[in-house]
Design a protein around this motif. Structure first.
Motif, PDB file in Angstrom:
ATOM      1  N   ILE A  26      -6.289   3.708  13.487  1.00  0.00           N
ATOM      2  CA  ILE A  26      -6.441   3.145  12.151  1.00  0.00           C
ATOM      3  C   ILE A  26      -7.154   4.116  11.230  1.00  0.00           C
ATOM      4  O   ILE A  26      -6.728   4.363  10.101  1.00  0.00           O
ATOM      5  CB  ILE A  26      -7.197   1.807  12.214  1.00  0.00           C
ATOM      6  CG1 ILE A  26      -6.248   0.707  12.667  1.00  0.00           C
ATOM      7  CG2 ILE A  26      -7.815   1.455  10.863  1.00  0.00           C
ATOM      8  CD1 ILE A  26      -6.858  -0.648  12.707  1.00  0.00           C
TER       9      ILE A  26
ATOM     10  N   LEU B 200      -4.460  -3.662  -5.725  1.00  0.00           N
ATOM     11  CA  LEU B 200      -3.314  -2.766  -5.558  1.00  0.00           C
ATOM     12  C   LEU B 200      -2.366  -2.855  -6.731  1.00  0.00           C
ATOM     13  O   LEU B 200      -1.564  -1.984  -6.992  1.00  0.00           O
ATOM     14  CB  LEU B 200      -2.522  -3.170  -4.305  1.00  0.00           C
ATOM     15  CG  LEU B 200      -3.158  -2.958  -2.961  1.00  0.00           C
ATOM     16  CD1 LEU B 200      -2.269  -3.528  -1.881  1.00  0.00           C
ATOM     17  CD2 LEU B 200      -3.363  -1.475  -2.716  1.00  0.00           C
TER      18      LEU B 200
ATOM     19  N   ALA C  91     -11.115  -5.651   8.928  1.00  0.00           N
ATOM     20  CA  ALA C  91     -11.196  -7.103   9.097  1.00  0.00           C
ATOM     21  C   ALA C  91     -10.191  -7.603  10.127  1.00  0.00           C
ATOM     22  O   ALA C  91     -10.403  -8.619  10.784  1.00  0.00           O
ATOM     23  CB  ALA C  91     -10.962  -7.796   7.757  1.00  0.00           C
ATOM     24  N   MET C  92      -9.068  -6.879  10.272  1.00  0.00           N
ATOM     25  CA  MET C  92      -8.083  -7.274  11.280  1.00  0.00           C
ATOM     26  C   MET C  92      -8.501  -6.803  12.665  1.00  0.00           C
ATOM     27  O   MET C  92      -8.312  -7.480  13.661  1.00  0.00           O
ATOM     28  CB  MET C  92      -6.730  -6.632  10.961  1.00  0.00           C
ATOM     29  CG  MET C  92      -5.969  -7.264   9.868  1.00  0.00           C
ATOM     30  SD  MET C  92      -5.456  -8.880  10.330  1.00  0.00           S
ATOM     31  CE  MET C  92      -4.273  -8.470  11.613  1.00  0.00           C
TER      32      MET C  92
ATOM     33  N   ILE D  71       0.837  -1.201   0.000  1.00  0.00           N
ATOM     34  CA  ILE D  71       0.000   0.000   0.000  1.00  0.00           C
ATOM     35  C   ILE D  71       0.871   1.250   0.000  1.00  0.00           C
ATOM     36  O   ILE D  71       0.656   2.182  -0.782  1.00  0.00           O
ATOM     37  CB  ILE D  71      -0.945  -0.007   1.219  1.00  0.00           C
ATOM     38  CG1 ILE D  71      -1.987  -1.122   1.068  1.00  0.00           C
ATOM     39  CG2 ILE D  71      -1.640   1.337   1.368  1.00  0.00           C
ATOM     40  CD1 ILE D  71      -2.912  -1.267   2.238  1.00  0.00           C
TER      41      ILE D  71
ATOM     42  N   LEU E 219      -7.152  -8.965  -1.617  1.00  0.00           N
ATOM     43  CA  LEU E 219      -7.084  -7.518  -1.856  1.00  0.00           C
ATOM     44  C   LEU E 219      -5.956  -7.101  -2.797  1.00  0.00           C
ATOM     45  O   LEU E 219      -6.042  -6.072  -3.445  1.00  0.00           O
ATOM     46  CB  LEU E 219      -6.922  -6.775  -0.522  1.00  0.00           C
ATOM     47  CG  LEU E 219      -8.139  -6.812   0.397  1.00  0.00           C
ATOM     48  CD1 LEU E 219      -7.802  -6.187   1.733  1.00  0.00           C
ATOM     49  CD2 LEU E 219      -9.315  -6.085  -0.225  1.00  0.00           C
TER      50      LEU E 219
ATOM     51  N   PRO F 102      -1.075   0.435  14.099  1.00  0.00           N
ATOM     52  CA  PRO F 102      -2.373   0.163  14.732  1.00  0.00           C
ATOM     53  C   PRO F 102      -2.928  -1.212  14.368  1.00  0.00           C
ATOM     54  O   PRO F 102      -3.567  -1.859  15.189  1.00  0.00           O
ATOM     55  CB  PRO F 102      -3.280   1.279  14.223  1.00  0.00           C
ATOM     56  CG  PRO F 102      -2.517   2.095  13.295  1.00  0.00           C
ATOM     57  CD  PRO F 102      -1.119   1.643  13.269  1.00  0.00           C
TER      58      PRO F 102
ATOM     59  N   ILE G  10      -6.849   2.505  -3.315  1.00  0.00           N
ATOM     60  CA  ILE G  10      -5.886   2.070  -2.292  1.00  0.00           C
ATOM     61  C   ILE G  10      -6.474   2.237  -0.893  1.00  0.00           C
ATOM     62  O   ILE G  10      -6.320   1.365  -0.031  1.00  0.00           O
ATOM     63  CB  ILE G  10      -4.574   2.867  -2.408  1.00  0.00           C
ATOM     64  CG1 ILE G  10      -4.045   2.886  -3.833  1.00  0.00           C
ATOM     65  CG2 ILE G  10      -3.537   2.318  -1.456  1.00  0.00           C
ATOM     66  CD1 ILE G  10      -3.546   1.614  -4.370  1.00  0.00           C
TER      67      ILE G  10
ATOM     68  N   VAL H 204      -8.797  -0.527  -0.075  1.00  0.00           N
ATOM     69  CA  VAL H 204      -8.079  -1.756   0.304  1.00  0.00           C
ATOM     70  C   VAL H 204      -7.642  -1.681   1.765  1.00  0.00           C
ATOM     71  O   VAL H 204      -7.837  -2.617   2.543  1.00  0.00           O
ATOM     72  CB  VAL H 204      -6.854  -1.970  -0.619  1.00  0.00           C
ATOM     73  CG1 VAL H 204      -5.946  -3.046  -0.056  1.00  0.00           C
ATOM     74  CG2 VAL H 204      -7.304  -2.330  -2.014  1.00  0.00           C
ATOM     75  N   TYR H 205      -7.085  -0.515   2.161  1.00  0.00           N
ATOM     76  CA  TYR H 205      -6.627  -0.386   3.543  1.00  0.00           C
ATOM     77  C   TYR H 205      -7.797  -0.462   4.519  1.00  0.00           C
ATOM     78  O   TYR H 205      -7.717  -1.113   5.563  1.00  0.00           O
ATOM     79  CB  TYR H 205      -5.861   0.926   3.730  1.00  0.00           C
ATOM     80  CG  TYR H 205      -5.347   1.099   5.137  1.00  0.00           C
ATOM     81  CD1 TYR H 205      -4.327   0.283   5.613  1.00  0.00           C
ATOM     82  CD2 TYR H 205      -5.886   2.041   6.008  1.00  0.00           C
ATOM     83  CE1 TYR H 205      -3.855   0.414   6.906  1.00  0.00           C
ATOM     84  CE2 TYR H 205      -5.423   2.172   7.303  1.00  0.00           C
ATOM     85  CZ  TYR H 205      -4.413   1.359   7.736  1.00  0.00           C
ATOM     86  OH  TYR H 205      -3.953   1.474   9.024  1.00  0.00           O
TER      87      TYR H 205
ATOM     88  N   LEU I  35      -6.781 -12.187   3.304  1.00  0.00           N
ATOM     89  CA  LEU I  35      -7.080 -10.803   2.916  1.00  0.00           C
ATOM     90  C   LEU I  35      -6.060 -10.281   1.911  1.00  0.00           C
ATOM     91  O   LEU I  35      -6.418  -9.607   0.942  1.00  0.00           O
ATOM     92  CB  LEU I  35      -7.085  -9.902   4.145  1.00  0.00           C
ATOM     93  CG  LEU I  35      -8.338  -9.948   5.010  1.00  0.00           C
ATOM     94  CD1 LEU I  35      -8.092  -9.219   6.315  1.00  0.00           C
ATOM     95  CD2 LEU I  35      -9.515  -9.332   4.288  1.00  0.00           C
TER      96      LEU I  35
ATOM     97  N   ILE J 298     -10.658  -2.017   4.203  1.00  0.00           N
ATOM     98  CA  ILE J 298     -11.145  -3.395   4.334  1.00  0.00           C
ATOM     99  C   ILE J 298     -10.190  -4.213   5.188  1.00  0.00           C
ATOM    100  O   ILE J 298     -10.597  -4.914   6.122  1.00  0.00           O
ATOM    101  CB  ILE J 298     -11.310  -4.039   2.940  1.00  0.00           C
ATOM    102  CG1 ILE J 298     -12.409  -3.340   2.163  1.00  0.00           C
ATOM    103  CG2 ILE J 298     -11.621  -5.524   3.063  1.00  0.00           C
ATOM    104  CD1 ILE J 298     -12.439  -3.683   0.703  1.00  0.00           C
ATOM    105  N   PHE J 299      -8.899  -4.097   4.888  1.00  0.00           N
ATOM    106  CA  PHE J 299      -7.915  -4.892   5.622  1.00  0.00           C
ATOM    107  C   PHE J 299      -7.901  -4.532   7.103  1.00  0.00           C
ATOM    108  O   PHE J 299      -7.971  -5.405   7.971  1.00  0.00           O
ATOM    109  CB  PHE J 299      -6.521  -4.663   5.014  1.00  0.00           C
ATOM    110  CG  PHE J 299      -5.437  -5.420   5.696  1.00  0.00           C
ATOM    111  CD1 PHE J 299      -5.340  -6.788   5.532  1.00  0.00           C
ATOM    112  CD2 PHE J 299      -4.527  -4.781   6.516  1.00  0.00           C
ATOM    113  CE1 PHE J 299      -4.344  -7.495   6.167  1.00  0.00           C
ATOM    114  CE2 PHE J 299      -3.529  -5.482   7.155  1.00  0.00           C
ATOM    115  CZ  PHE J 299      -3.443  -6.846   6.981  1.00  0.00           C
ATOM    116  N   ALA J 300      -7.869  -3.216   7.383  1.00  0.00           N
ATOM    117  CA  ALA J 300      -7.775  -2.778   8.772  1.00  0.00           C
ATOM    118  C   ALA J 300      -9.022  -3.186   9.552  1.00  0.00           C
ATOM    119  O   ALA J 300      -8.945  -3.688  10.667  1.00  0.00           O
ATOM    120  CB  ALA J 300      -7.582  -1.265   8.826  1.00  0.00           C
TER     121      ALA J 300
END
Lengths: 219, 232
Positions: free
Chosen positions: B127, A216, B157-158, A148, A212, A165, B147, B150-151, A208, B153-155
Motif C-alpha cells: 500500500i 477528489l 482505514a481499510m 483517484i 473523502l 493491496p 489525492i 485521500v489514498y 470513507l 486515509i482510505f488505505a
C-alpha cells in the motif's frame, strides 16, 4: 437528493446502453478469460484451485468493468456535473451503479465457471450469495480507486496498483467464507462472524468514499 | 525541533536495549532458546512501523483540513520511514524464521511464509509502495498532496482494522493465534517474562523515537527544498 441520485444512476445505465461496446467488451473479457482457463486445464480443477481462480478473475473483471466509470467522464462533462449535483450525490450514484454492474458480472462469470470448469459447490445458493456480496464489496473499493486513478490521468494499471493491496484483506475473508459453500465445516458462529466482518468492511468503504470524495471532486 | 531531550533519550534507550538485550538473562523455552532476544528488535520494528504509519495517516487528515503543504511533507516522510521499518522488520523476522519455524531443512520457505501477519505486513508495504507510485504520477504539487492524502486515509482505514482482525481469525505461528494457549497477539501480560518486559518496552520507545528522528530530518530537508513555495 434522492431523485438526483436516481437520475445520475439512470444516466450511467443509459450511457451503458448507448455505448454498448464497453459493456460487451467486459462480457467478452469474462468469457475469453474463463475460456483460456478452461483450455489450459486438462480436467476440472479441484475445489481450492476453482475457488482461487474464481476470485482472481472477479478482481480483474472488476478492474475492467469499474475502471471506466470515472475515466470515461471527460472534463467538460465533469464540469457539467459540478453544476447540477453535489459530490456526495455523485459518488453515491457511482457506487450504486458499479455495485449493480459488478453483481451482474459476478453472476455471469459464476455461470460461465459452472459451465466450463464444473460445479464443485456443496451449497449452490450460498455460493451465489457469497459471490454477490463479494462482487459488491470489490466494486465499492475499485470505484474510489477509479476516482483517484482518473485524477492522476492514468490508465487501469495505476488502479490495479492502488486497489489490489487494499482489497486483499477482504478477498482473503471472501475466499475463506467460500469454503463454507464447498462443504467445509466451520465452528459455530464463524460464518456469521465472517459475513458480519465483510459487511462491516463494505460499510466502512461506503462511509470513507462519501467522506473523502469531495476532496477528489474538484481541481 | 530545538528541544533535543528526546533524541538523547532515544540514544540512551537504544544503548540500554542493545546492552541489556544481549547480556541480561532470558528464560529459555524449547526451540526459541536464546533467539527470544530478537524480540527487542523484530517486534519493535513492527510497533515502530505501525506508529509511523499512524502519524502519517493523522497528518494526511490534517492536510485535508488545512491544505498546508507542510502537513503533506510530514505525512509522506513518516510513510517513507515506516517503509524502512517494515523492511527491517522483515529482515529481522527472516533471521528468526530460519532458526525457529524451519525445523526441517527440506521444508520449503513458501509453506512457512503464508502467515496472516506476514501477509498483513506485505499488504502494508504494498500500500505504501502504491502511495509513492501515486505521488510520483502527479506534476501538480497541490493535486499530488490532496489525492495522495485521500489514498493514504482510505488505505490506512481499510488496512489496519483488517491487520488487527485477521490474525485473530486465521491460524498463525505467531503467538496469540486461536488454538495456541496465549491470548492477545501483541500485548498480553502472561506472554512475557517480567525481566524481558523491562527491556522490551524501553526498546519499543527507543526504536520509535529513532524513527521519528529520521522522519524529522527528512521533513526538514524537504521543507528547505520547497522553501520558495511554503509561505511563512
Amino acid at each position: 437528493m434522492k431523485s438526483r441520485i436516481i437520475e445520475l444512476v439512470k444516466k450511467d445505465i443509459l450511457i451503458e446502453f448507448r455505448q454498448k461496446h464497453t459493456l460487451y467488451g467486459v462480457l467478452l473479457y469474462i468469457a475469453s478469460t474463463i475460456f483460456v482457463i478452461y483450455l489450459s486445464l486438462s480436467e476440472n480443477p479441484d475445489v481450492n484451485v476453482w475457488n482461487s481462480l474464481f476470485w482472481v478473475i472477479q478482481l480483474f473483471v472488476c478492474v475492467n468493468a469499474v475502471a471506466k466509470s470515472f475515466l470515461q467522464e471527460n472534463r467538460g462533462r465533469m464540469l457539467y456535473f459540478y453544476t447540477i449535483a453535489s459530490p456526495v450525490e455523485f459518488i453515491t450514484a457511482k457506487l450504486l451503479f458499479n455495485m449493480v454492474l459488478m453483481i451482474l458480472m459476478s453472476l455471469i462469470s459464476l455461470m460461465l465457471f459452472f459451465l466450463f470448469l464444473g460445479n464443485p459447490t456443496f451449497n449452490f445458493l450460498f455460493f451465489i450469495g457469497i459471490s454477490m456480496i463479494g462482487g459488491a464489496g470489490i466494486s465499492l473499493v475499485f470505484t474510489l480507486m477509479s476516482a483517484i486513478a482518473a485524477k492522476a490521468q492514468q490508465n487501469a494499471a495505476l488502479m490495479a496498483i492502488l486497489g489490489f493491496p487494499v482489497i486483499l484483506p477482504q478477498l482473503m475473508l471472501l475466499m475463506r467464507l467460500s469454503r463454507a459453500a464447498f462443504g467445509e465445516v466451520f465452528r459455530g458462529g464463524a460464518i456469521i462472524q465472517l459475513i458480519g466482518l465483510i459487511t462491516l468492511l463494505d460499510f466502512l468503504v461506503i462511509v470513507l468514499a462519501i467522506v473523502l470524495f469531495p476532496y477528489l471532486w474538484k481541481d | 525541533m530545538n528541544k533535543n531531550w528526546w533524541k538523547i533519550l532515544s540514544v540512551l534507550l537504544l544503548v540500554y536495549t542493545i546492552i541489556a538485550g544481549f547480556l541480561l538473562d532470558v528464560p529459555r523455552l524449547p526451540i526459541l532458546n536464546e533467539t527470544i532476544r530478537n524480540l527487542y528488535f523484530h517486534v519493535c520494528m513492527w510497533f515502530g512501523m505501525m506508529i509511523l504509519f499512524t502519524v502519517s495517516f493523522v497528518y494526511s487528515i490534517k492536510y485535508l483540513k488545512s491544505f498546508d503543504y507542510r502537513k503533506d511533507i510530514i505525512a509522506s516522510s513518516f510513510a517513507n520511514v515506516g517503509i524502512l521499518f517494515g523492511i527491517l522488520g522483515y529482515l529481522t523476522g527472516i533471521l528468526w524464521v530460519n532458526v525457529t519455524w524451519i525445523t526441517d531443512q527440506s521444508q520449503s520457505l513458501g509453506s512457512v511464509l503464508k502467515e496472516p501477519k506476514l501477509i498483513g505486513a506485505a499488504i502494508a508495504l504494498l500500500i505504501y509502495g502504491a502511495y509513492f507510485v501515486l505521488r510520483g504520477s502527479f506534476t501538480d504539487i497541490d493535486k499530488r498532496a490532496r489525492i495522495s492524502a485521500v489514498y493514504n486515509i482510505f488505505a490506512f482505514a481499510m488496512l489496519f482494522p483488517s491487520i488487527w482482525i485477521i490474525p485473530r481469525i486465521v491460524g498463525s505461528l505467531h503467538p496469540g493465534a486461536p488454538g495456541s494457549d496465549t491470548g492477545n497477539p501483541a500485548l498480553d501480560r502472561k506472554d512475557l517474562d517480567g525481566a524481558m518486559r523491562a527491556v522490551f518496552y524501553p526498546a519499543v520507545i527507543g526504536w520509535t523515537l529513532l524513527g521519528v528522528w529520521i522522519a524529522g530530518l527528512k521533513i526538514r530537508i524537504e521543507i528547505l527544498k520547497n522553501k520558495n513555495i511554503i509561505n511563512e
